[in-house]
Each structure stands twice: as C-alpha cells, then as structure tokens.
Motif scaffolding. Structure first.
Motif, PDB file in Angstrom:
ATOM      1  N   GLY A 162       4.680  -2.931   4.263  1.00 50.90           N
ATOM      2  CA  GLY A 162       5.999  -3.414   3.812  1.00 50.90           C
ATOM      3  C   GLY A 162       6.947  -2.360   4.167  1.00 50.90           C
ATOM      4  O   GLY A 162       6.702  -1.132   4.601  1.00 50.90           O
ATOM      5  N   PRO A 163       8.128  -2.475   4.106  1.00 51.50           N
ATOM      6  CA  PRO A 163       9.323  -1.560   4.100  1.00 51.50           C
ATOM      7  C   PRO A 163       9.413  -0.541   3.122  1.00 51.50           C
ATOM      8  O   PRO A 163       9.047  -0.756   1.836  1.00 51.50           O
ATOM      9  CB  PRO A 163      10.615  -2.617   4.228  1.00 51.50           C
TER      10      PRO A 163
ATOM     11  N   GLU B 116       0.789  -1.342   0.231  1.00 49.30           N
ATOM     12  CA  GLU B 116      -0.129  -0.052   0.015  1.00 49.30           C
ATOM     13  C   GLU B 116       0.956   1.096  -0.104  1.00 49.30           C
ATOM     14  O   GLU B 116       0.626   2.321  -0.689  1.00 49.30           O
ATOM     15  CB  GLU B 116      -0.876   0.019   1.165  1.00 49.30           C
ATOM     16  N   THR B 117       2.030   1.276   0.748  1.00 45.90           N
ATOM     17  CA  THR B 117       2.831   2.544   0.923  1.00 45.90           C
ATOM     18  C   THR B 117       3.249   2.911  -0.596  1.00 45.90           C
ATOM     19  O   THR B 117       3.649   3.924  -0.888  1.00 45.90           O
ATOM     20  CB  THR B 117       3.916   2.421   1.863  1.00 45.90           C
ATOM     21  N   LEU B 118       3.627   1.766  -1.605  1.00 43.27           N
ATOM     22  CA  LEU B 118       4.122   2.126  -2.887  1.00 43.27           C
ATOM     23  C   LEU B 118       3.037   2.935  -3.609  1.00 43.27           C
ATOM     24  O   LEU B 118       3.497   3.807  -4.238  1.00 43.27           O
ATOM     25  CB  LEU B 118       4.476   0.746  -3.451  1.00 43.27           C
TER      26      LEU B 118
ATOM     27  N   GLU C 218      13.080  -1.585  -6.905  1.00 41.64           N
ATOM     28  CA  GLU C 218      12.415  -2.722  -5.972  1.00 41.64           C
ATOM     29  C   GLU C 218      10.723  -2.289  -6.038  1.00 41.64           C
ATOM     30  O   GLU C 218      10.006  -3.046  -6.256  1.00 41.64           O
ATOM     31  CB  GLU C 218      13.020  -2.714  -4.671  1.00 41.64           C
ATOM     32  N   ALA C 219      10.582  -1.065  -6.064  1.00 40.42           N
ATOM     33  CA  ALA C 219       9.094  -0.873  -6.027  1.00 40.42           C
ATOM     34  C   ALA C 219       8.373  -0.993  -7.130  1.00 40.42           C
ATOM     35  O   ALA C 219       7.266  -1.668  -7.404  1.00 40.42           O
ATOM     36  CB  ALA C 219       8.852   0.456  -5.631  1.00 40.42           C
ATOM     37  N   LEU C 220       9.067  -0.762  -8.191  1.00 40.60           N
ATOM     38  CA  LEU C 220       8.411  -0.994  -9.600  1.00 40.60           C
ATOM     39  C   LEU C 220       8.387  -2.504  -9.985  1.00 40.60           C
ATOM     40  O   LEU C 220       7.411  -3.100 -10.435  1.00 40.60           O
ATOM     41  CB  LEU C 220       9.376  -0.544 -10.634  1.00 40.60           C
ATOM     42  N   GLY C 221       9.394  -3.463  -9.383  1.00 38.69           N
ATOM     43  CA  GLY C 221       9.378  -4.851  -9.420  1.00 38.69           C
ATOM     44  C   GLY C 221       8.161  -5.342  -8.753  1.00 38.69           C
ATOM     45  O   GLY C 221       7.515  -6.290  -9.216  1.00 38.69           O
ATOM     46  N   TRP C 222       7.781  -5.149  -7.350  1.00 37.06           N
ATOM     47  CA  TRP C 222       6.888  -5.480  -6.596  1.00 37.06           C
ATOM     48  C   TRP C 222       5.347  -4.908  -7.252  1.00 37.06           C
ATOM     49  O   TRP C 222       4.502  -5.592  -7.257  1.00 37.06           O
ATOM     50  CB  TRP C 222       6.664  -4.754  -4.978  1.00 37.06           C
ATOM     51  N   LEU C 223       5.167  -3.820  -7.624  1.00 35.12           N
ATOM     52  CA  LEU C 223       4.000  -3.066  -8.371  1.00 35.12           C
ATOM     53  C   LEU C 223       3.811  -3.958  -9.551  1.00 35.12           C
ATOM     54  O   LEU C 223       2.667  -4.348  -9.888  1.00 35.12           O
ATOM     55  CB  LEU C 223       4.244  -1.923  -8.703  1.00 35.12           C
ATOM     56  N   TYR C 224       4.659  -4.487 -10.513  1.00 35.70           N
ATOM     57  CA  TYR C 224       4.675  -5.456 -11.649  1.00 35.70           C
ATOM     58  C   TYR C 224       3.959  -6.596 -10.983  1.00 35.70           C
ATOM     59  O   TYR C 224       2.920  -6.931 -11.802  1.00 35.70           O
ATOM     60  CB  TYR C 224       5.989  -5.743 -12.417  1.00 35.70           C
ATOM     61  N   VAL C 225       4.254  -7.020 -10.104  1.00 35.35           N
ATOM     62  CA  VAL C 225       3.617  -8.657  -9.587  1.00 35.35           C
ATOM     63  C   VAL C 225       2.254  -8.050  -9.223  1.00 35.35           C
ATOM     64  O   VAL C 225       1.463  -8.812  -9.591  1.00 35.35           O
ATOM     65  CB  VAL C 225       4.234  -9.000  -8.558  1.00 35.35           C
TER      66      VAL C 225
END
Length: 193
Positions: free
Chosen positions: A99-100, A58-60, A106-113
């Motif tokens: 999350g941290p 959510e923070t992303l 890193e944020a873009l990788g998580w958002l992609y998923v």
C-alpha cells in the motif's frame, strides 16, 4: 446540563468501533456468505483475499515512526504466516503491491481494522479446522497470539488510545478506518465474490 469530561469520553478504540460498526458488519457478512471454508478451492480464494489485505499494510508494521506508538508492532504482522500457508498448500501468493505510504493517523486507522480482524479469526480458525487446516498447517495466519487474542487486542487498543493525536488526526483516523473497511469489502468482492 453537565458536559462530558475527558474521563467520560469514549476511548479512541471505542469511537472507531462505533464509527465502523456498519462497515464491520458488512465485511463479516460478506466473508461468511462467501463460504470460504466450504471447499479447499474456496479456502484458496480466502487466502488470496487475506494475502492482498496483509500485503497492503505490511509497510505499516515495519514503519519506524509507528514502533514507539505501538510496541511490538512489527511482531504483529501476519504476512509471513500467510506465505507459509500458501507454501503448505502448494499455492503461489497473488501479485499484490504494498500500500501507499500513510500519515500517522491514517496508518493507525488501517492498523485498527487489520488488528481487529485477528479477534474474529478465532471463529475462522475453527471453520478452517473443519476442512483440515490448523495453526501448524494451512491456517497459520489465523492462529491466536500465545498470550491470547483478547489480551493481545487489549494491548493494541491501549497503545492506540494512548497515542497523542490532534483534532485533525482524530478525524483522519476515523476516515482511515472507514477507508480500510471499504477496501476489505472491495477485496471480498474481487476474491470471494
């Protein structure tokens, strides 16, 4: 022997898809083997799984540094819809810490998923309908975007592909997508297993 030009190189989204294909398959298989739409109790487990994932990222969605890279990012968050689903069913969301803080790659990788999971949610929404849940009650977080899932995804991947990243960030975005899938697999085991 010709070299691959930038125009012939696969897009970032396509590279992420290739790098994470095996993990993606394991996640899809894990969710479906858990039969989360077999009963309302199993669906409640599925909601907990979804909530823990979306709470982590959510923070992303609110990160001001990511908004220029991914237009309308804040509007893509599904956490409020998940909270409404819990309310619809008289359930309380689980304790789930955010999350941290993550670097841009890193944020873009998580958002992609997480954004990619919305494409698969079309199938999940149909399964939820079989036990009485819909985009108006209980399965709001599985609803497609008003402009359509495919167009919504293409807009996300176009913005993702357009982000200027260094070679180091390119490696980190791939590692982050892998880490995100690994996290999702762990959540499946904890909530759906």
């Amino acid at each position: 022997m010709s070299s691959v030009t930038d125009a012939e190189a696969p897009s970032r989204a396509r590279r992420l898809k290739a790098v994470s294909a095996a993990a993606h398959e394991r996640v899809d298989t894990g969710v479906m083997q858990a039969a989360p739409f077999a009963t309302p109790a199993k669906y409640a487990d599925f909601l907990r799984f979804q909530y823990r994932l979306h709470r982590r990222v959510e923070t992303l969605y609110a990160d001001p540094a990511l908004q220029p890279l991914l237009p309308n990012l804040a509007d893509r968050s599904r956490l409020a819809a998940l909270e409404a689903d819990f309310g619809d069913l008289g359930l309380v969301p689980p304790e789930a810490p955010p999350g941290p803080a993550l670097g841009r790659a890193e944020a873009l990788g998580w958002l992609y998923v997480v954004e990619g999971s919305n494409m698969g949610a079309a199938i999940l929404a149909k399964e939820a309908a079989k036990i009485g849940y819909s985009s108006e009650h209980g399965a709001r977080h599985l609803a497609g975007h008003p402009e359509g899932r495919a167009l919504h995804w293409r807009r996300f991947t176009a913005a993702l592909d357009a982000a200027e990243l260094t070679e180091d960030e390119e490696r980190r975005i791939e590692a982050a997508a892998t880490a995100a899938f690994n996290h999702v697999e762990a959540l499946i085991g904890e909530e759906l297993g």
